[in-house]
Design an enzyme around this catalytic site. Structure first.
Site, PDB file in Angstrom:
ATOM      1  N   ARG A   1       0.811  -1.233   0.000  1.00 36.07           N
ATOM      2  CA  ARG A   1       0.000   0.000   0.000  1.00 36.07           C
ATOM      3  C   ARG A   1       0.836   1.271   0.000  1.00 36.07           C
ATOM      4  NH1 ARG A   1      -2.686  -3.171   3.724  1.00 36.07           N
ATOM      5  NH2 ARG A   1      -4.536  -4.143   2.842  1.00 36.07           N
TER       6      ARG A   1
ATOM      7  N   LYS B   1       3.327  11.873 -10.579  1.00 40.85           N
ATOM      8  CA  LYS B   1       2.526  10.990 -11.439  1.00 40.85           C
ATOM      9  C   LYS B   1       3.355   9.753 -11.756  1.00 40.85           C
ATOM     10  CE  LYS B   1      -0.417  14.113 -14.119  1.00 40.85           C
ATOM     11  NZ  LYS B   1      -0.689  14.529 -15.514  1.00 40.85           N
TER      12      LYS B   1
ATOM     13  N   GLU C   1      10.382  19.694 -23.373  1.00 42.81           N
ATOM     14  CA  GLU C   1       9.537  19.964 -22.200  1.00 42.81           C
ATOM     15  C   GLU C   1       9.953  21.274 -21.534  1.00 42.81           C
ATOM     16  OE1 GLU C   1       6.913  18.133 -21.542  1.00 42.81           O
ATOM     17  OE2 GLU C   1       7.282  16.088 -22.212  1.00 42.81           O
TER      18      GLU C   1
ATOM     19  N   LYS D   1       7.173  23.939 -13.108  1.00 40.59           N
ATOM     20  CA  LYS D   1       6.341  22.783 -12.762  1.00 40.59           C
ATOM     21  C   LYS D   1       5.983  22.796 -11.276  1.00 40.59           C
ATOM     22  CE  LYS D   1       5.637  17.881 -13.448  1.00 40.59           C
ATOM     23  NZ  LYS D   1       5.962  16.691 -14.224  1.00 40.59           N
TER      24      LYS D   1
ATOM     25  N   GLU E   1      -4.300  17.604 -10.538  1.00 41.95           N
ATOM     26  CA  GLU E   1      -4.733  17.989 -11.892  1.00 41.95           C
ATOM     27  C   GLU E   1      -6.234  18.155 -12.033  1.00 41.95           C
ATOM     28  OE1 GLU E   1      -2.388  16.329 -15.150  1.00 41.95           O
ATOM     29  OE2 GLU E   1      -4.147  16.489 -16.445  1.00 41.95           O
TER      30      GLU E   1
ATOM     31  N   ARG F   1      -3.080  22.428 -13.426  1.00 42.90           N
ATOM     32  CA  ARG F   1      -1.999  21.509 -13.822  1.00 42.90           C
ATOM     33  C   ARG F   1      -2.137  21.070 -15.276  1.00 42.90           C
ATOM     34  NH1 ARG F   1       0.795  16.469 -10.445  1.00 42.90           N
ATOM     35  NH2 ARG F   1       2.245  15.956 -12.109  1.00 42.90           N
TER      36      ARG F   1
ATOM     37  N   ASN G   1       0.036  20.116 -19.991  1.00 50.09           N
ATOM     38  CA  ASN G   1      -0.248  19.283 -21.163  1.00 50.09           C
ATOM     39  C   ASN G   1      -0.179  20.078 -22.461  1.00 50.09           C
ATOM     40  OD1 ASN G   1      -0.702  17.088 -19.520  1.00 50.09           O
ATOM     41  ND2 ASN G   1      -2.889  17.523 -19.316  1.00 50.09           N
TER      42      ASN G   1
ATOM     43  N   HIS H   1       0.573  18.552 -25.815  1.00 49.63           N
ATOM     44  CA  HIS H   1       0.450  17.101 -25.676  1.00 49.63           C
ATOM     45  C   HIS H   1      -0.798  16.531 -26.351  1.00 49.63           C
ATOM     46  CE1 HIS H   1       3.758  17.631 -22.937  1.00 49.63           C
ATOM     47  NE2 HIS H   1       3.836  16.331 -22.698  1.00 49.63           N
TER      48      HIS H   1
ATOM     49  N   HIS I   1       0.429  13.709 -28.479  1.00 51.36           N
ATOM     50  CA  HIS I   1       0.126  12.291 -28.239  1.00 51.36           C
ATOM     51  C   HIS I   1      -0.434  11.625 -29.492  1.00 51.36           C
ATOM     52  CE1 HIS I   1      -0.047  12.777 -23.596  1.00 51.36           C
ATOM     53  NE2 HIS I   1       1.113  12.278 -23.975  1.00 51.36           N
TER      54      HIS I   1
ATOM     55  N   HIS J   1       8.976  11.126 -27.612  1.00 50.77           N
ATOM     56  CA  HIS J   1       7.893  11.897 -26.976  1.00 50.77           C
ATOM     57  C   HIS J   1       8.102  13.414 -27.099  1.00 50.77           C
ATOM     58  CE1 HIS J   1       4.867  12.984 -23.978  1.00 50.77           C
ATOM     59  NE2 HIS J   1       5.787  13.742 -23.396  1.00 50.77           N
TER      60      HIS J   1
HETATM   61  N1  LIG Z   1       5.440  10.943 -14.750  1.00 46.87           N
HETATM   62  C1  LIG Z   1       5.405  12.030 -15.476  1.00 46.87           C
HETATM   63  O1  LIG Z   1       4.983  13.097 -15.044  1.00 46.87           O
HETATM   64  C2  LIG Z   1       5.941  11.953 -16.880  1.00 46.87           C
HETATM   65  C3  LIG Z   1       6.094  13.136 -17.624  1.00 46.87           C
HETATM   66  C4  LIG Z   1       6.653  13.045 -18.900  1.00 46.87           C
HETATM   67  C5  LIG Z   1       7.015  11.811 -19.418  1.00 46.87           C
HETATM   68  N2  LIG Z   1       6.849  10.685 -18.666  1.00 46.87           N
HETATM   69  C6  LIG Z   1       7.246   9.376 -19.185  1.00 46.87           C
HETATM   70  O2  LIG Z   1       8.653   9.374 -19.367  1.00 46.87           O
HETATM   71  C7  LIG Z   1       8.987   8.364 -20.327  1.00 46.87           C
HETATM   72  C8  LIG Z   1      10.073   8.867 -21.233  1.00 46.87           C
HETATM   73  O3  LIG Z   1      11.190   9.189 -20.464  1.00 46.87           O
HETATM   74  P1  LIG Z   1      12.641   9.405 -21.102  1.00 46.87           P
HETATM   75  O4  LIG Z   1      12.543  10.312 -22.253  1.00 46.87           O
HETATM   76  O5  LIG Z   1      13.530   9.759 -19.982  1.00 46.87           O
HETATM   77  O6  LIG Z   1      12.971   7.994 -21.733  1.00 46.87           O
HETATM   78  P2  LIG Z   1      13.641   6.667 -21.143  1.00 46.87           P
HETATM   79  O7  LIG Z   1      13.362   6.514 -19.708  1.00 46.87           O
HETATM   80  O8  LIG Z   1      13.220   5.569 -22.040  1.00 46.87           O
HETATM   81  O9  LIG Z   1      15.201   6.953 -21.324  1.00 46.87           O
HETATM   82  C9  LIG Z   1      15.744   7.106 -22.615  1.00 46.87           C
HETATM   83  C10 LIG Z   1      16.913   6.154 -22.869  1.00 46.87           C
HETATM   84  O10 LIG Z   1      18.088   6.690 -22.266  1.00 46.87           O
HETATM   85  C11 LIG Z   1      18.769   5.679 -21.531  1.00 46.87           C
HETATM   86  N3  LIG Z   1      19.435   6.402 -20.449  1.00 46.87           N
HETATM   87  C12 LIG Z   1      18.875   6.925 -19.342  1.00 46.87           C
HETATM   88  N4  LIG Z   1      19.778   7.653 -18.674  1.00 46.87           N
HETATM   89  C13 LIG Z   1      20.941   7.570 -19.338  1.00 46.87           C
HETATM   90  C14 LIG Z   1      22.217   8.144 -19.152  1.00 46.87           C
HETATM   91  N5  LIG Z   1      22.466   8.986 -18.154  1.00 46.87           N
HETATM   92  N6  LIG Z   1      23.204   7.835 -20.039  1.00 46.87           N
HETATM   93  C15 LIG Z   1      22.936   7.036 -21.097  1.00 46.87           C
HETATM   94  N7  LIG Z   1      21.734   6.494 -21.355  1.00 46.87           N
HETATM   95  C16 LIG Z   1      20.738   6.774 -20.482  1.00 46.87           C
HETATM   96  C17 LIG Z   1      17.699   4.712 -21.117  1.00 46.87           C
HETATM   97  O11 LIG Z   1      18.240   3.435 -20.915  1.00 46.87           O
HETATM   98  C18 LIG Z   1      16.748   4.756 -22.309  1.00 46.87           C
HETATM   99  O12 LIG Z   1      17.165   3.836 -23.285  1.00 46.87           O
HETATM  100  C19 LIG Z   1       7.688   8.003 -21.035  1.00 46.87           C
HETATM  101  O13 LIG Z   1       7.274   6.736 -20.614  1.00 46.87           O
HETATM  102  C20 LIG Z   1       6.700   9.059 -20.544  1.00 46.87           C
HETATM  103  O14 LIG Z   1       5.380   8.579 -20.476  1.00 46.87           O
HETATM  104  C21 LIG Z   1       6.323  10.746 -17.421  1.00 46.87           C
HETATM  105 ZN   LIG Z   2       5.548  15.289 -21.986  1.00 43.84          ZN
END
Ligand SMILES: NC(=O)c1ccc[n+]([C@@H]2O[C@H](COP(=O)([O-])OP(=O)(O)OC[C@H]3O[C@@H](n4cnc5c(N)ncnc54)[C@H](O)[C@@H]3O)[C@@H](O)[C@H]2O)c1
Ligand SMILES: [Zn+2]
Length: 345
Positions: A114, A136, A178, A214, A224, A228, A232, A235, A239, A257
């Site tokens: 939990r 999130k 972003e 943020k 949200e 908040r 988006n 987005h 998306h 993304h």
């Molecule tokens: N929770 C939220 O508020 C929120 C907001 C925006 C996006 N997201 C999510 O974030 C995700 C995308 O995140 P991302 O763009 O970080 O992608 P990711 O987590 O897939 O990372 C990108 C790549 O970089 C590699 N990597 C990470 N750190 C590294 C480093 N320091 N050196 C070398 N390689 C490295 C990873 O292995 C991966 O292959 C999506 O799933 C999206 O939905 C969440």
């Molecule tokens: Zn985003």
């Protein structure tokens, strides 16, 4: 630098400092509890081992890199490893990686017994600028992104910009979208920093200013219900483009993304001059300023995605630099027109 996210009992600090990961043990208790470090196969091993070495009883859980790890299957595996490790309510989950790892590990922490403590150590620009704060956490089900999740605030966020040295260039630039978003909606100086500065030399200031935007928005509307939603910006269409053009599943070419969000922001900028400046900025740093995509398919996805909302949806528009407004638009009339504009010069 230290920022505090003020969310009453869910408040936490965000540490932004080069080399901070080497000092994690001075920032939180890694001695008197079991620690599971969740990371992925693309994150350099030295970072993970560096954290494990600071723990008295630390275990590493490595999932495959890529969005596909935000799945029920991998989520189940992470929970299984936590159980196997004998974690209890006093234990800690550390996410070390990008947004994928943060969302997955955060959701595992939110639901194990939990909810247990969670610390986010983001290592991509996208996660340092955006996804690591705000609470999130989620996984996907098939094409439905972030469909199973929770609001689960971390106990601490530790951002070490030194980790960006190993991040592939395209991922580095992707996350900057972003930050441009944050500038466009709320911080004119941040936008100008992109125009006049350098995304590598100025990375700490870019991260800091984006987090401030943020932080203030999330503090006013954690769950949200209203404001908040401005985060988006870009987005809604982004998306849609991501669904059609995004790199996911077996598709190995396409857009990330942030790249989709960059394209999705353009039609929502109402000031023509500002839209022009934004496109020039994209070209300068290496984000796509235009892209050909099947507009009908993007529309179809968006209609399907938003079908519960009826014919109208609320989108965020930017009338001028650093300002936003929400507008209710028709899915059938206004949205196709907006998409038609997205690739225009
Ligand atoms: N929770 C939220 O508020 C929120 C907001 C925006 C996006 N997201 C999510 O974030 C995700 C995308 O995140 P991302 O763009 O970080 O992608 P990711 O987590 O897939 O990372 C990108 C790549 O970089 C590699 N990597 C990470 N750190 C590294 C480093 N320091 N050196 C070398 N390689 C490295 C990873 O292995 C991966 O292959 C999506 O799933 C999206 O939905 C969440
Ligand atoms: Zn985003």
């Amino acid at each position: 630098m230290k920022l505090t996210m003020n969310l009453g009992p869910n408040s936490y600090d965000i540490i932004l400092k080069r080399g901070a990961l080497n000092n994690l043990r001075h920032l939180t208790d890694l001695t008197h509890r079991k620690v599971m470090i969740v990371t992925d196969s693309g994150v350099p091993r030295e970072y993970t081992l560096g954290i494990q070495a600071q723990c008295t009883d630390g275990r590493i859980c490595t999932v495959p890199q890529g969005e596909a790890s935000k799945s029920m299957k991998v989520y189940g595996q992470v929970l299984g490893e936590m159980l196997d490790f004998g974690m209890d309510r006093t234990s800690l989950v550390i996410a070390l990686g990008g947004g994928v790892v943060g969302d997955l590990a955060g959701f595992a922490a939110a639901t194990y017994m939990r909810g247990i403590d969670f610390i986010n150590c983001p290592t991509t620009t996208l996660s340092q600028i955006d996804s690591s704060i705000g609470g999130k956490v989620a996984i996907d089900m098939g094409d439905a992104k972030n469909i199973v999740g929770a609001f689960w605030q971390p106990k601490l966020v530790v951002i070490d910009p030194d980790t960006l040295a190993t991040l592939p260039k395209r991922h580095y630039i992707n996350g900057m979208a972003e930050a441009i978003k944050a500038g466009l909606i709320c911080d004119a100086q941040l936008f100008q920093l992109f125009e006049n500065g350098d995304i590598y030399a100025d990375c700490e200031e870019i991260i800091y200013r984006s987090l401030m935007v943020k932080k203030h928005v999330v503090e006013r509307d954690e769950k949200e219900n209203g404001e908040r939603k401005i985060l988006n910006f870009g987005h809604t269409i982004g998306h849609g483009i991501e669904a059609v053009k995004g790199i996911k599943g077996r598709r190995t070419t396409g857009l990330y993304h942030g790249e989709c969000v960059a394209l999705g922001m353009l039609p929502m900028i109402q000031d023509k001059q500002l839209a022009k400046r934004t496109r020039a900025l994209y070209r300068k740093i290496g984000l796509p300023a235009r892209c050909s995509f099947n507009k009908e398919k993007v529309l179809e996805y968006m209609r399907h995605d938003k079908k519960s909302a009826g014919d109208s949806i609320t989108v965020v528009k930017v009338p001028g630099l650093g300002c936003w407004r929400m507008e209710k638009i028709s899915m059938e009339k206004d949205l196709p027109a907006l998409i038609g504009l997205s690739g225009e010069e």
